[in-house]
Structures are given as structure tokens and as C-alpha cells.
Scaffold this motif. Sequence first.
Motif, PDB file in Angstrom:
ATOM      1  N   THR A 268      -0.905   7.472   4.167  1.00 35.51           N
ATOM      2  CA  THR A 268      -1.631   6.266   3.786  1.00 35.51           C
ATOM      3  C   THR A 268      -0.739   5.032   3.734  1.00 35.51           C
ATOM      4  O   THR A 268      -1.243   3.916   3.763  1.00 35.51           O
ATOM      5  CB  THR A 268      -2.271   6.447   2.402  1.00 35.51           C
ATOM      6  OG1 THR A 268      -1.257   6.823   1.465  1.00 35.51           O
ATOM      7  CG2 THR A 268      -3.343   7.512   2.430  1.00 35.51           C
ATOM      8  N   TRP A 269       0.572   5.218   3.668  1.00 31.36           N
ATOM      9  CA  TRP A 269       1.437   4.037   3.597  1.00 31.36           C
ATOM     10  C   TRP A 269       2.567   4.045   4.627  1.00 31.36           C
ATOM     11  O   TRP A 269       3.521   3.295   4.501  1.00 31.36           O
ATOM     12  CB  TRP A 269       1.983   3.838   2.183  1.00 31.36           C
ATOM     13  CG  TRP A 269       2.626   5.031   1.550  1.00 31.36           C
ATOM     14  CD1 TRP A 269       2.012   6.147   1.067  1.00 31.36           C
ATOM     15  CD2 TRP A 269       4.027   5.238   1.337  1.00 31.36           C
ATOM     16  NE1 TRP A 269       2.936   7.026   0.565  1.00 31.36           N
ATOM     17  CE2 TRP A 269       4.183   6.494   0.717  1.00 31.36           C
ATOM     18  CE3 TRP A 269       5.173   4.492   1.600  1.00 31.36           C
ATOM     19  CZ2 TRP A 269       5.427   7.013   0.368  1.00 31.36           C
ATOM     20  CZ3 TRP A 269       6.407   5.008   1.235  1.00 31.36           C
ATOM     21  CH2 TRP A 269       6.526   6.249   0.625  1.00 31.36           C
ATOM     22  N   VAL A 406       7.896  -3.293   1.438  1.00 33.70           N
ATOM     23  CA  VAL A 406       6.462  -3.080   1.658  1.00 33.70           C
ATOM     24  C   VAL A 406       5.925  -4.222   2.504  1.00 33.70           C
ATOM     25  O   VAL A 406       5.961  -5.390   2.091  1.00 33.70           O
ATOM     26  CB  VAL A 406       5.687  -3.008   0.332  1.00 33.70           C
ATOM     27  CG1 VAL A 406       4.192  -2.832   0.607  1.00 33.70           C
ATOM     28  CG2 VAL A 406       6.206  -1.869  -0.533  1.00 33.70           C
ATOM     29  N   ILE A 458      -3.861  -1.378  -2.215  1.00 39.13           N
ATOM     30  CA  ILE A 458      -3.184  -0.322  -1.448  1.00 39.13           C
ATOM     31  C   ILE A 458      -1.719  -0.679  -1.234  1.00 39.13           C
ATOM     32  O   ILE A 458      -0.839   0.191  -1.273  1.00 39.13           O
ATOM     33  CB  ILE A 458      -3.925  -0.097  -0.122  1.00 39.13           C
ATOM     34  CG1 ILE A 458      -5.303   0.517  -0.388  1.00 39.13           C
ATOM     35  CG2 ILE A 458      -3.120   0.804   0.810  1.00 39.13           C
ATOM     36  CD1 ILE A 458      -6.201   0.597   0.840  1.00 39.13           C
ATOM     37  N   ALA A 459      -1.408  -1.958  -1.026  1.00 39.73           N
ATOM     38  CA  ALA A 459      -0.009  -2.367  -0.875  1.00 39.73           C
ATOM     39  C   ALA A 459       0.766  -2.136  -2.161  1.00 39.73           C
ATOM     40  O   ALA A 459       1.933  -1.704  -2.138  1.00 39.73           O
ATOM     41  CB  ALA A 459       0.069  -3.836  -0.458  1.00 39.73           C
ATOM     42  N   ALA A 462       1.657   1.409  -2.353  1.00 41.59           N
ATOM     43  CA  ALA A 462       2.810   1.731  -1.505  1.00 41.59           C
ATOM     44  C   ALA A 462       4.124   1.414  -2.203  1.00 41.59           C
ATOM     45  O   ALA A 462       5.103   2.162  -2.084  1.00 41.59           O
ATOM     46  CB  ALA A 462       2.718   0.967  -0.183  1.00 41.59           C
ATOM     47  N   ALA A 479       7.549   0.805   3.755  1.00 42.96           N
ATOM     48  CA  ALA A 479       6.139   1.174   3.869  1.00 42.96           C
ATOM     49  C   ALA A 479       5.393   0.042   4.553  1.00 42.96           C
ATOM     50  O   ALA A 479       5.782  -1.131   4.467  1.00 42.96           O
ATOM     51  CB  ALA A 479       5.541   1.444   2.491  1.00 42.96           C
ATOM     52  N   THR A 481       1.328  -1.136   4.955  1.00 39.31           N
ATOM     53  CA  THR A 481      -0.102  -0.949   4.703  1.00 39.31           C
ATOM     54  C   THR A 481      -0.848  -2.085   5.397  1.00 39.31           C
ATOM     55  O   THR A 481      -0.240  -3.003   5.946  1.00 39.31           O
ATOM     56  CB  THR A 481      -0.411  -0.950   3.207  1.00 39.31           C
ATOM     57  OG1 THR A 481      -0.148  -2.254   2.668  1.00 39.31           O
ATOM     58  CG2 THR A 481       0.427   0.082   2.474  1.00 39.31           C
ATOM     59  N   ASP A 485      -6.483  -0.378   6.625  1.00 45.00           N
ATOM     60  CA  ASP A 485      -6.504   0.772   5.711  1.00 45.00           C
ATOM     61  C   ASP A 485      -7.608   0.622   4.670  1.00 45.00           C
ATOM     62  O   ASP A 485      -8.268   1.596   4.295  1.00 45.00           O
ATOM     63  CB  ASP A 485      -5.156   0.918   5.002  1.00 45.00           C
ATOM     64  CG  ASP A 485      -4.017   1.180   5.958  1.00 45.00           C
ATOM     65  OD1 ASP A 485      -4.243   1.836   6.983  1.00 45.00           O
ATOM     66  OD2 ASP A 485      -2.895   0.721   5.684  1.00 45.00           O
TER      67      ASP A 485
END
Length: 546
Positions: A268-269, A406, A458-459, A462, A479, A481, A485
Amino acid sequence: MTATAVAAAPLAGTAVRAVGDTVPVRVAVSRLRALGCAVERVDGAPPATVSAGRIDLLGTGGATSGCDIAWSTPDVPLTDERDVQAACGLAHLHGRARGGPRFLPVDYASVCAGVLAAQAVTAAALVLERGGPALRGSVSVAGAALLAVAPYVAEATATRGRVSALEAGEPPPFRSADGIRFEIETLDPESWLRFWRELDAPRDAIATGWAPFQRRFATAVCPLPAALFATLAALPFEVVRDTARECGVGAVPLRPMAEVTDDGPASTWRPHAVDVPPAPALPAWSPTGPLAGLRVVEATNRVQGPLAGLLLTLLGADTVRVEPPGGDPMRGVPPLAGGLSARFAAFNRGKDAAECDLKNAEGRHAAVDLAVDGHVLLYNWPPGRAERFGLGAGDLAARAPGLVRVHADGWAGGEPDPGTPATDFLVQAHGGIADLLSDGADPAPSLVTLTDVLGGMIAAEAALAGLLTRARAGVGASARTSLVDAARLLRLTGRGTAHRPRAGTPPVADPVSVAEAFPAAFTTVHGVALPRAPWTFTTLEGEVAR
């Protein structure tokens, strides 16, 4: 220095017990599994005190550590997604562009609450790795919704509820002569002007349309002149798309759900660890928040990136924004309160700022020095720009071997056309969300920034995963994102039932009444209601952080 795939997921070897079969629990479980956590499901309803479910982190002294999930905050009793959308302003905002309240036919607040619950569990695991106690988090579906509407609440309270008269017109999407429904996007007024002039749109319509078009991210309305729709309706989509390409404008058809086949990344990341000597240990935990003692360096703009940074700040991190000379231009966007844009304040409360001119070597060196002193570097520049600034993984690895980088991206390499702007409404169109939201009318993206907000969450997830990787494996991590996503998560969750009428739904609230109904969810600065943390964390001894 090189980037190599992470050998073990951040939560590998960790197990949780999940109670409840609600959307927030299912989403939280899916996020935790993706991060390597083993999940034990318990049948039956959750306890009454945690109406939407609970997740216990096992092996940490009973059920002390984990996260409780409720439907509502203590301020207003709510029992499901429809109640939450009504009471927390989502139904008002989603329907604002089309003349009246409309409920999202996806369990959007529940999905956001599930991601926040997974963050609470991950943050609790990180605290244990840093020598801290078992923490128990709590989050509510209402609290997640209030976070999503926070910038609209900030703007409404800054203007004390005064609503400007709306121009006549209707919002996108557009329809071409060959029947294709599509969205367009540009953040540049010159590109907007060039595009419409090339298509011979009336000059007064071009001028009138720009202000509501570029403000739609902030207002959830976009009343465009009928002449602009008529201009595009007279042309085949191929002509519109080719003209858009030449003018630096994105033109993206609305894809039906059935045509969206992208499977997404393996993780996912999209994690990578940096192949360098072991990173120094993270600072020991201190009891002022799960991320207390950690430093985040943030170079972001608009919604997704700043919201991710806000969540890390609300978890206790010390966050500094990298801004251009003179500060981020968004600081001056009306309405202002205390000399600062209310909307900017909603995303950036509690952060410091450092001005760095990344166009010259001195400014880039200053930004690198900031990043080297941090634990997380968060940015949402287009792909490749961090490397041009000397902030790529290889550039920083030797000086900051434990840094967690990230990249809060848009398309993550999945853009429909090279150069297509990676913004919320185009992602909704291309990602099938417009189709998913159809409730009897023609499909259309919501003018609530759904993927921006969920993408920011979501970030932040991560960043927590990367910090846990550093704490457990002694390496830094990178990572990536994206808004894509967020769209994928909404598709996977599928349609909900909030749009189905039923008796007993609370009155639909506007942003001002939301701030009044949920006072504990906001803090007031210069008369503006700004969001508090959506979680609380407690130890056996009492509250740690809100």
C-alpha cells in the motif's frame, strides 16, 4: 547509495484481535494486514462503549494497547454512516453544487475512520518500540468526517457564515459531441485562457468561469457559464483532448467502474529501504503524543500533503514546512483571520516554517540541511523534482541513513496521459469514483475533495510505517503514496447505504453549525474553528494526547 525492497513489512510478527464487522473495522484490518500484521477476528457485536468496533494489539499486556472505534463523538449521538454524513456536513457539502443536500453513496467517513484507526494501532506499536507504554487509541467515524470537512468549517467560521451569492451556472463534468463525459483541469490561468480561446469560447464566459473553477477545491461549488459547456458539446472529445494537451490542460473521461482494472501496488505504500549502514535509534518516547520527540520536514502544498503533515503534527511530531521566499502563497488566500488564510490554517496549524529558495544552490542546501536533521521528509512535488533539488534517497542516505522519505504523489505512474495534472477531480473521474457516486443522476465527481483528504491520511500512514521500519530494522525507508491509492480504497470498499432515505436521520448540517455542534473537535484561533486531533490516546494512568 541504493534503494532496495524492504525485507519485512513494518508490522511483521505483530498480531491484533478485531471485534466488529463494520466498514471502519474492515478497512482498518485491511490496512494492518497490508503492513504485515496478523489478524484474529472475533464474531459478534462490539461492546456498547465502542459502537463501531475495536482492535486490540496482542502481546502488550492484555487489551490495553489498540484502538476503539465509535460512531460518534460525545457531543452528538449518531449510529451509522448516514447519521454522520448528515450531522458532520458531508451531505451538505456534497450537494452544495447541485442545489441541496446529497448523501455520498459510499461510506466515506467510515473508510477514513478505518485508516485513522490503523494509524492509531501503528502509532501504538511505534511507541512500544521506542520504550514507551502500551497506548490505547480511540477514534470515531464522526471525528474522521469532521477532519474531512475541517477546511470548509474554517472558511465558514472565518466569514461568520456569510455566503457569497453564487453566479449562475452549473458544475462540470462536460459532454462532448460524441457523447463522452469528461473533466478538465488546470491550475494556471494562462493555460485556461489559451485552451478556451483555441476552441473559440466567448471571451466573457472564459473570464467569468475562471474564478469559480479555480476556487472549487475550497468551495465545493463550480457554477460555470453555459457557453463553456456549449463550446465543448459542439466538438468531438479527440479535438478537446488534443487542444488540452497543447495548452497544458488535462482532459480526462469519466471511466465506468467496470473499466477500471488497475490492481495497485504490491504494498500500500510502495516501500523501499535505503542500503546504508544501520541508522541511529529513534529518540526515546516522551509522554506528549505518540510521535513526541520526532521531527517532520514537510515540503507540500494544497490539500493532500499538508493534511498528511497535519496528522503527524497532531500525533505529536515537531513539524517544519519548507516554503518559498515570502512564504507559501496559500497563506494569503481569503478569507483571512489574524492575517492568515483560514483554509491554510486548517491544514497547517501547529507547524513551523523555514523559507528556502529551491531555485538556487543556497536554498537547496538549506533544505537538505533541514531534511538531514529530521526523521521524516514529506513532500508532494511531481516525480523527479526531489532528486533535482538534491533531496533524493541517494542524495540523503549518507548524511541521514535513518530518514523516512514519503512522496505524497498523484498518479504514481498511472496517469491517463503524460502530463495530466494529478488533482482530486481528475483522479475521481479516471478512477471510477464519479461512477461509484452515481445515485440516479449522471455520474459526476464530488466537489468535496474526497481523494485529496483520504490520500493525505494514507500518506501519514506511510510515514508511520516508515518510522516503524526504522525502529525495528534500523534502516531508513522511502515510501510513495498517491491519490490513486485513495480512489482504489474507495472502489474496494464499494457502495454504501447512506444515500438511501430512512426515518430518523439528523438534520443536514452546514459548516458553521457543524463547528457549533461538535465543539470538542475544534479549537478556535482568531475566531476560526480549526481541527483538533481525530484520536485520543491513553495509558493505564490517563490521557496522553488528543
